[in-house]
Design a protein around this motif. Structure first.
Motif, mmCIF file in Angstrom:
data_model
loop_
_atom_site.group_PDB
_atom_site.id
_atom_site.type_symbol
_atom_site.label_atom_id
_atom_site.label_comp_id
_atom_site.label_asym_id
_atom_site.label_seq_id
_atom_site.Cartn_x
_atom_site.Cartn_y
_atom_site.Cartn_z
ATOM 1 N N ASP A 135 0.688 -1.186 0.181
ATOM 2 C CA ASP A 135 0.251 0.322 0.082
ATOM 3 C C ASP A 135 1.092 1.416 -0.290
ATOM 4 O OD1 ASP A 135 0.594 -0.554 2.563
ATOM 5 O OD2 ASP A 135 -0.876 0.209 3.744
ATOM 6 N N TYR A 136 1.756 1.361 0.803
ATOM 7 C CA TYR A 136 2.929 2.117 -0.146
ATOM 8 C C TYR A 136 3.281 2.501 -1.220
ATOM 9 C CZ TYR A 136 6.792 4.682 2.246
ATOM 10 O OH TYR A 136 7.502 6.037 2.419
ATOM 11 N N LEU A 137 3.236 1.461 -2.448
ATOM 12 C CA LEU A 137 2.896 2.315 -2.870
ATOM 13 C C LEU A 137 2.159 3.561 -4.136
ATOM 14 C CD1 LEU A 137 4.580 1.472 -6.155
ATOM 15 C CD2 LEU A 137 2.666 0.262 -6.521
ATOM 16 N N VAL A 138 1.011 3.227 -3.246
ATOM 17 C CA VAL A 138 -0.226 4.539 -3.153
ATOM 18 C C VAL A 138 0.004 5.033 -2.412
ATOM 19 C CG1 VAL A 138 -2.641 4.740 -3.747
ATOM 20 C CG2 VAL A 138 -1.785 2.442 -4.145
ATOM 21 N N PHE A 139 -0.085 4.930 -0.818
ATOM 22 C CA PHE A 139 -0.222 6.252 0.058
ATOM 23 C C PHE A 139 1.206 5.671 0.465
ATOM 24 C CE2 PHE A 139 -4.868 6.114 -0.362
ATOM 25 C CZ PHE A 139 -4.323 7.435 -0.463
ATOM 26 N N PRO A 140 2.313 6.415 0.013
ATOM 27 C CA PRO A 140 2.849 8.087 -0.165
ATOM 28 C C PRO A 140 2.715 7.777 -1.362
ATOM 29 C CG PRO A 140 4.249 7.829 0.855
ATOM 30 C CD PRO A 140 3.404 6.252 1.468
ATOM 31 N N SER A 141 3.605 7.308 -2.240
ATOM 32 C CA SER A 141 4.774 7.293 -2.826
ATOM 33 C C SER A 141 3.597 8.123 -4.186
ATOM 34 C CB SER A 141 4.662 6.219 -3.860
ATOM 35 O OG SER A 141 6.413 6.544 -4.596
ATOM 36 N N LEU A 142 2.894 7.719 -5.310
ATOM 37 C CA LEU A 142 1.766 7.842 -6.148
ATOM 38 C C LEU A 142 0.762 9.145 -5.788
ATOM 39 C CD1 LEU A 142 0.757 7.941 -8.860
ATOM 40 C CD2 LEU A 142 -0.472 6.077 -7.785
ATOM 41 N N ILE A 143 0.095 8.960 -4.271
ATOM 42 C CA ILE A 143 -0.978 10.523 -4.271
ATOM 43 C C ILE A 143 0.386 11.603 -3.685
ATOM 44 C CG2 ILE A 143 -2.760 10.890 -2.875
ATOM 45 C CD1 ILE A 143 -3.178 9.064 -5.258
ATOM 46 N N GLY A 144 1.237 11.072 -3.042
ATOM 47 C CA GLY A 144 2.080 11.757 -1.981
ATOM 48 C C GLY A 144 2.958 13.119 -3.900
ATOM 49 N N ALA A 145 3.402 12.083 -4.451
ATOM 50 C CA ALA A 145 3.801 13.287 -6.329
ATOM 51 C C ALA A 145 2.874 13.347 -6.283
ATOM 52 C CB ALA A 145 4.252 11.548 -6.383
ATOM 53 N N ILE A 146 1.669 13.193 -6.539
ATOM 54 C CA ILE A 146 0.666 13.279 -7.515
ATOM 55 C C ILE A 146 0.727 14.836 -6.657
ATOM 56 C CG2 ILE A 146 -1.868 13.644 -8.168
ATOM 57 C CD1 ILE A 146 -1.592 10.707 -8.800
ATOM 58 N N ILE A 147 0.148 14.751 -6.141
ATOM 59 C CA ILE A 147 0.173 16.120 -4.946
ATOM 60 C C ILE A 147 0.937 17.730 -5.029
ATOM 61 C CG2 ILE A 147 0.279 17.463 -2.616
ATOM 62 C CD1 ILE A 147 -1.454 14.873 -1.599
ATOM 63 N N LEU A 148 2.410 17.021 -5.094
ATOM 64 C CA LEU A 148 3.382 17.902 -5.042
ATOM 65 C C LEU A 148 3.267 18.462 -6.655
ATOM 66 C CD1 LEU A 148 6.571 15.878 -4.143
ATOM 67 C CD2 LEU A 148 5.169 17.908 -3.300
ATOM 68 N N VAL A 149 3.238 17.564 -7.396
ATOM 69 C CA VAL A 149 2.874 18.125 -8.853
ATOM 70 C C VAL A 149 1.933 18.982 -9.130
ATOM 71 C CG1 VAL A 149 2.300 17.331 -10.912
ATOM 72 C CG2 VAL A 149 4.502 16.166 -10.217
ATOM 73 N N ILE A 150 0.489 19.125 -8.671
ATOM 74 C CA ILE A 150 -0.347 19.592 -8.264
ATOM 75 C C ILE A 150 -0.581 21.204 -7.880
ATOM 76 C CG2 ILE A 150 -3.146 20.154 -8.193
ATOM 77 C CD1 ILE A 150 -3.236 16.816 -7.836
ATOM 78 N N VAL A 151 0.201 21.512 -6.592
ATOM 79 C CA VAL A 151 0.618 22.666 -5.684
ATOM 80 C C VAL A 151 1.683 23.105 -6.742
ATOM 81 C CG1 VAL A 151 2.686 23.720 -3.787
ATOM 82 C CG2 VAL A 151 0.770 21.536 -3.556
ATOM 83 N N ALA A 152 2.985 22.611 -7.354
ATOM 84 C CA ALA A 152 4.075 22.401 -8.731
ATOM 85 C C ALA A 152 3.174 23.441 -9.829
ATOM 86 C CB ALA A 152 4.715 21.982 -8.609
ATOM 87 N N LEU A 153 1.746 23.052 -9.862
ATOM 88 C CA LEU A 153 1.159 24.001 -11.308
ATOM 89 C C LEU A 153 0.644 24.956 -10.800
ATOM 90 C CD1 LEU A 153 0.392 22.841 -13.983
ATOM 91 C CD2 LEU A 153 -1.485 21.624 -12.967
ATOM 92 N N PHE A 154 0.113 24.826 -9.928
ATOM 93 C CA PHE A 154 -0.466 26.493 -9.270
ATOM 94 C C PHE A 154 0.572 27.194 -8.896
ATOM 95 C CE2 PHE A 154 -4.174 22.977 -9.628
ATOM 96 C CZ PHE A 154 -5.380 23.812 -9.636
ATOM 97 N N TYR A 155 1.608 26.300 -7.977
ATOM 98 C CA TYR A 155 2.163 27.866 -7.229
ATOM 99 C C TYR A 155 3.036 28.687 -8.440
ATOM 100 C CZ TYR A 155 5.681 29.654 -4.481
ATOM 101 O OH TYR A 155 6.727 30.218 -3.766
ATOM 102 N N ASN A 156 3.888 27.434 -9.142
ATOM 103 C CA ASN A 156 5.149 28.206 -9.966
ATOM 104 C C ASN A 156 4.271 29.092 -11.086
ATOM 105 O OD1 ASN A 156 7.439 27.179 -9.027
ATOM 106 N ND2 ASN A 156 7.576 24.495 -10.379
ATOM 107 N N ASN A 157 3.227 29.174 -11.588
ATOM 108 C CA ASN A 157 2.899 29.650 -12.262
ATOM 109 C C ASN A 157 1.573 31.104 -12.286
ATOM 110 O OD1 ASN A 157 2.686 28.004 -15.146
ATOM 111 N ND2 ASN A 157 1.297 26.479 -14.164
#
Length: 169
Positions: A135-157
């Motif tokens: 389950d570590y594959l989904v939480f935190p690895s996949l979901i956490g990485a997606i959250i980081l990208v979403i924050v980077a998308l909104f913030y960096n722009n």
């Protein structure tokens, strides 16, 4: 040039220092990302924090144009490296040589799939050190990485001189 001469370096100049504005912008981006991940971890009692995410923030907010910072690399790099770590841990066991094989394989797979994200290289080691389950594959690895990208998308722009991402997939 002989082998030992290479150790002297190539005489290339240091890259220019970041401005105080760029430093503050990167600082705030890292803070916001880990704040959100920490908040969600505490609020929903679901592990989303992973040590390698700190290094991901360095790339996402300090070097958003780098190929290593692009969504494909962040998400797939974390996912593949964690998957490989879990596979080696659960198939070959928690042995030093299995951990070394997992790390080497993660490097090779990221290179072969063009999904290199250097912070994700630590994921197989994290998997072995924590002895986690699938389950570590989904939480935190996949979901956490997606959250980081979403924050980077909104913030960096928000930055007038940044356009993130450079590409998706």
């Amino acid at each position: 040039m002989n082998y030992l001469e290479k150790f002297k370096g190539q005489g290339v100049e240091l890259p220019p220092k970041s401005s105080i504005y760029e430093i503050a912008f990167a600082w705030l981006g890292g803070f916001i990302s880990i704040f959100i991940i920490g908040y969600l971890t505490k609020s929903y009692d679901n592990l989303l924090v992973m040590g390698s995410f700190g290094a991901s923030c360095v790339l996402l907010f300090g070097f958003p144009k780098s190929p290593f910072s692009q969504p494909r690399n962040v998400i797939l790099g974390h996912f593949l490296s964690t998957f490989i770590g879990l596979g080696f841990l659960h198939i070959l066991g928690n042995e030093y040589w299995s951990m070394a094989l997992a790390l080497a394989t993660a490097i090779a797979v990221m290179l072969a799939t063009n999904t290199v994200h250097p912070p994700a290289g630590s994921n197989p080691l994290i998997v072995f050190l924590l002895g986690v389950n699938w389950d570590y594959l989904v939480f935190p690895s996949l979901i956490g990485a997606i959250i980081l990208v979403i924050v980077a998308l909104f913030y960096n722009n928000l930055h007038k001189n940044r356009a993130y991402p450079q590409y998706w997939f």
